[in-house]
Scaffold this active site. Structure first.
Site, PDB file in Angstrom:
ATOM      1  N   ARG A 194      36.962  47.677  39.121  1.00 17.59           N
ATOM      2  CA  ARG A 194      38.038  47.535  40.561  1.00 17.59           C
ATOM      3  C   ARG A 194      39.617  47.987  39.927  1.00 17.59           C
ATOM      4  O   ARG A 194      40.005  47.191  39.172  1.00 17.59           O
ATOM      5  CB  ARG A 194      37.931  46.234  41.165  1.00 17.59           C
ATOM      6  CG  ARG A 194      38.544  46.152  42.294  1.00 17.59           C
ATOM      7  CD  ARG A 194      38.386  44.673  42.926  1.00 17.59           C
ATOM      8  NE  ARG A 194      39.196  44.485  44.258  1.00 17.59           N
ATOM      9  CZ  ARG A 194      40.239  44.094  44.263  1.00 17.59           C
ATOM     10  NH1 ARG A 194      40.983  43.929  43.259  1.00 17.59           N
ATOM     11  NH2 ARG A 194      40.807  43.993  45.587  1.00 17.59           N
ATOM     12  N   LYS A 237      46.834  43.075  37.244  1.00 17.13           N
ATOM     13  CA  LYS A 237      46.931  41.530  37.348  1.00 17.13           C
ATOM     14  C   LYS A 237      47.805  40.970  36.408  1.00 17.13           C
ATOM     15  O   LYS A 237      48.413  41.488  35.450  1.00 17.13           O
ATOM     16  CB  LYS A 237      45.368  40.979  37.219  1.00 17.13           C
ATOM     17  CG  LYS A 237      44.703  41.256  38.327  1.00 17.13           C
ATOM     18  CD  LYS A 237      43.530  40.513  38.403  1.00 17.13           C
ATOM     19  CE  LYS A 237      42.793  40.634  39.818  1.00 17.13           C
ATOM     20  NZ  LYS A 237      41.268  40.244  40.127  1.00 17.13           N
TER      21      LYS A 237
HETATM   22  C1  8Y4 Z   1      48.820  42.692  41.199  1.00 19.11           C
HETATM   23  C2  8Y4 Z   1      47.772  43.321  41.725  1.00 19.11           C
HETATM   24  C3  8Y4 Z   1      48.739  41.252  40.952  1.00 19.11           C
HETATM   25  C4  8Y4 Z   1      46.486  42.805  42.314  1.00 19.11           C
HETATM   26  C5  8Y4 Z   1      47.493  40.601  41.669  1.00 19.11           C
HETATM   27  C6  8Y4 Z   1      46.465  41.394  42.030  1.00 19.11           C
HETATM   28  C7  8Y4 Z   1      39.128  40.887  42.562  1.00 19.11           C
HETATM   29  C8  8Y4 Z   1      38.659  40.934  43.819  1.00 19.11           C
HETATM   30  C9  8Y4 Z   1      40.769  40.833  44.178  1.00 19.11           C
HETATM   31  C10 8Y4 Z   1      38.193  40.803  41.581  1.00 19.11           C
HETATM   32  C11 8Y4 Z   1      36.367  41.562  43.090  1.00 19.11           C
HETATM   33  C12 8Y4 Z   1      44.187  41.532  42.855  1.00 19.11           C
HETATM   34  C13 8Y4 Z   1      39.347  41.118  46.243  1.00 19.11           C
HETATM   35  C14 8Y4 Z   1      43.475  40.225  43.514  1.00 19.11           C
HETATM   36  N1  8Y4 Z   1      40.408  40.711  42.697  1.00 19.11           N
HETATM   37  N2  8Y4 Z   1      37.188  41.256  44.198  1.00 19.11           N
HETATM   38  N3  8Y4 Z   1      39.713  40.991  44.920  1.00 19.11           N
HETATM   39  N4  8Y4 Z   1      36.922  40.968  41.715  1.00 19.11           N
HETATM   40  N5  8Y4 Z   1      35.152  41.547  43.149  1.00 19.11           N
HETATM   41  N6  8Y4 Z   1      45.345  40.920  42.593  1.00 19.11           N
HETATM   42  O1  8Y4 Z   1      38.824  40.826  40.484  1.00 19.11           O
HETATM   43  O2  8Y4 Z   1      43.841  42.331  42.868  1.00 19.11           O
HETATM   44  S1  8Y4 Z   1      42.305  40.545  44.830  1.00 19.11           S
END
Ligand code: 8Y4
Length: 294
Positions: free
Chosen positions: A273, A237
């Protein structure tokens, strides 16, 4: 050999999370939830076709690398991402769930806030509801949770995915998330969902500033008072690259993501995750061994 028996004893009496089709998720050690995005930017063939074969391969690889859960989503939840139709979402994920289920009995979580999508996904073999709206977006989701008996991840978000990073704002971030958990737990109890089916997640990056994300990570133990499993998704993130600007490309955030996973488990997280399953599993084995030896 003497150590082996005593190593995990302090954690052994933790109860697992019952799964719908029988079986349970153990909580005696930290679990790794591997991220499988089935979106055109993840698996593209000329930019339009979402390759389910590629996605299935990727899912099976994560299982091979030690994932305890595979989290499958058909719509990007990144800040500013555009929503897709329920139909498109289902077209992406169903063949992937079926394909993985044919080869493995690994618990699969479905990352969707749409009741209809979650229902079909569970029929296709998914076992866990990962709803980033914590059952608030779709009025029918609580009924799906009850009918399927599937565990539910209740994630906190300020705002909606399209605008949440525009002006995140809290007086007391951890306190406000904690009140949100209380309210959502009550909502689930009133709807008839069993308490032992709930998993709490403060939603790193979902309407949070850098300082909010750091505060959440450092004060995770606050949320243990609900006596429910905690999930943390910090992998790759953007707050990680804010502290380490050279890693601005998302796949250059491995070191920071591992650090976040280790800190989260040390501070009480039960499920992590993660994109990089092999490295996360390796790091958490050391984390858990040290925790168990104190
Ligand atoms: C780079 C990589 C930049 C990934 C942003 C991201 C969560 C989630 C997501 C979380 C739960 C993400 C579906 C966002 N984050 N579900 N989902 N908890 N339960 N962004 O933190 O990965 S998606």
């Amino acid at each position: 050999m003497i150590q082996k028996q005593t190593l995990y004893r302090s954690e052994e009496n933790k109860r697992g999370i019952p799964l719908s089709g029988g079986g349970e998720l153990p909580l005696s050690r930290p679990l790794v939830m591997g991220i499988l995005n089935v979106t055109p930017d993840s698996f593209s063939d000329g930019g339009k076709f979402v390759g389910s074969k590629e996605a299935i391969k990727q899912g099976l690889k994560m299982i091979d690398e030690g994932a305890d859960i595979v989290d499958i989503g058909g719509e990007s939840s990144r800040p500013g991402a555009m929503p897709v139709s329920a139909e498109e979402e289902q077209k992406r994920i169903i063949p992937v769930i079926e394909g993985i289920r044919k080869k493995s009995n690994i618990p699969i979580s479905i990352d969707s806030y749409r009741g209809a999508t979650v229902r079909i996904a569970i029929e296709a073999g998914a076992n866990i509801i990962n709803d980033i709206s914590a059952l608030a977006y779709d009025k029918g989701m609580a009924a799906v949770a009850i009918e399927t008996d599937a565990p539910v991840i209740l994630m906190h978000m300020q705002g909606s995915p399209e605008q949440m990073q525009k002006s995140p704002n809290y007086i007391d971030c951890v306190g406000e998330i904690d009140s949100f958990f209380e309210e959502r737990i009550k909502f689930c109890m009133n709807a008839g969902i069993e308490i032992n089916k709930l998993i709490l997640d403060p939603g790193i990056g979902f309407g949070k500033r850098l300082s909010d994300n750091l505060e959440i990570m450092s004060q995770l133990s606050t949320f243990k008072k609900h006596d429910l499993p905690l999930l943390i998704g910090a992998s790759r993130k953007s707050f990680i690259s804010m502290l380490n600007p050279s890693g601005s490309k998302t796949d250059d955030r491995l070191g920071g993501s591992i650090a976040a996973a280790v800190i989260a488990v040390t501070n009480g997280a039960d499920i992590i995750r993660a994109h990089d399953v092999r490295e996360t599993v390796e790091a958490l084995k050391i984390t858990q061994a040290v925790r168990g030896s104190k």
